[in-house]
Design a protein around this motif. Structure first.
Motif, PDB file in Angstrom:
ATOM      1  N   UNK A   1       0.833  -1.198   0.000  1.00  0.00           N
ATOM      2  CA  UNK A   1       0.000   0.000   0.000  1.00  0.00           C
ATOM      3  C   UNK A   1       0.874   1.256   0.000  1.00  0.00           C
ATOM      4  N   UNK A   2       1.951   1.238   0.772  1.00  0.00           N
ATOM      5  CA  UNK A   2       2.857   2.384   0.769  1.00  0.00           C
ATOM      6  C   UNK A   2       3.557   2.512  -0.581  1.00  0.00           C
ATOM      7  N   UNK A   3       3.957   1.394  -1.158  1.00  0.00           N
ATOM      8  CA  UNK A   3       4.616   1.432  -2.465  1.00  0.00           C
ATOM      9  C   UNK A   3       3.697   2.047  -3.518  1.00  0.00           C
ATOM     10  N   UNK A   4       2.409   1.737  -3.446  1.00  0.00           N
ATOM     11  CA  UNK A   4       1.455   2.343  -4.373  1.00  0.00           C
ATOM     12  C   UNK A   4       1.434   3.860  -4.205  1.00  0.00           C
ATOM     13  N   UNK A   5       1.516   4.319  -2.961  1.00  0.00           N
ATOM     14  CA  UNK A   5       1.538   5.752  -2.689  1.00  0.00           C
ATOM     15  C   UNK A   5       2.816   6.380  -3.239  1.00  0.00           C
TER      16      UNK A   5
END
Length: 282
Positions: free
Chosen positions: A272-276
């Motif tokens: 989820x952080x990587x998507x951000x």
């Protein structure tokens, strides 16, 4: 920065150990908790995160096995934790990941606010208020044999009595289902009682975050739903950590080392952080 094989040191003796590299622009720096456990303690976290880019384990000078090296200066603790800024400066596109006290170290170095492109705080806290809360919980949940290990460490604080004490206290850090795997992960770490003594005297009781995520910095706060060591409710008392670019993920069925019990959920949180982060580079 000096380099020997996969290990690199900054000018003040921070060691960066590259453990994986795959396609991706980010450098992920994993900072261990404890202190005194060494970066090997977050190797399992780095593997569970399974992030794109290059993954490094970070040892401050004098921590873990980063002792007795020619790159480590005398009196290394005098430079803690500010030397983390050197680690961030050594690489490009740095996302710094801190477990427990490692996350507190990150929030204690204001220079990092402008040096990082992302941050992950795992089982960490914004201030030292977690300590009295944990003390009350621990008193209500005694562990058989722990008093003996604690007494031995108090009489003769060294790396081996620290190891024995940490293993004796393992039931506080893991769920019953994760205890065996948790103990196995703690067994062979590079324990360092000098680092524990420094933190006890100079950091633990007085810790207060010296910076907080600005509107542009993607951040992830990860914690186990069964973490009884560091009270995760403390994040809710500070509006600076309640914003759209600060993701908060609670890992079901997990304790203070959430990747032990539920690595899949930890991997999803990092994704989820990587998507951000991906959205920032498009």
């Amino acid at each position: 920065m000096g380099a020997q094989g996969q290990d690199r040191w900054t000018r003040s003796g921070v060691r960066l150990r590259r453990v994986s590299q795959r396609e991706g622009r980010w450098n992920w720096l994993f900072v261990p908790g404890g202190p005194g456990l060494g970066s090997e303690s977050v190797l399992g976290l780095a593997r569970a995160a399974d992030v794109p880019g290059t993954v490094w384990l970070v040892d401050l000078p004098g921590d873990g096995s980063n002792r007795g090296m020619p790159e480590v200066p005398d009196h290394p603790y005098e430079r803690w934790p500010d030397v983390l800024a050197e680690a961030a400066q050594a690489l490009d596109e740095v996302v710094m990941v801190g477990h427990s006290t490692g996350g507190m170290f990150i929030l204690s170095v204001p220079e990092l606010e402008e040096q990082l492109v992302g941050m992950v705080l795992v089982s960490s806290a914004p201030h030292a208020g977690w300590r009295p809360s944990f003390a009350r919980w621990a008193e209500a949940h005694p562990i058989r044999g722990l008093d003996t290990a604690a007494g031995d460490y108090a009489r003769d604080p060294n790396d081996e009595t620290l190891r024995t004490l940490t293993l004796a206290a393992a039931p506080w850090n893991f769920t019953p289902e994760g205890l065996a795997a948790g103990r196995a992960a703690l067994e062979d770490l590079a324990y360092c009682h000098d680092a524990v003594a420094w933190a006890d005297a100079h950091f633990d009781d007085t810790y207060q975050a010296r910076w907080k995520p600005h509107n542009r910095l993607p951040a992830l706060i990860v914690s186990g739903a069964e973490d009884h060591v560091v009270d995760q409710r403390l994040w809710q008392d500070d509006d600076a950590f309640d914003q759209p670019r600060v993701l908060q993920r609670t890992i079901d069925g997990a304790g203070h080392f959430p990747w032990i019990e539920n690595p899949q959920a930890v991997r999803k949180a990092f994704a989820d952080l990587t998507d951000l982060l991906d959205g920032d580079t498009r």
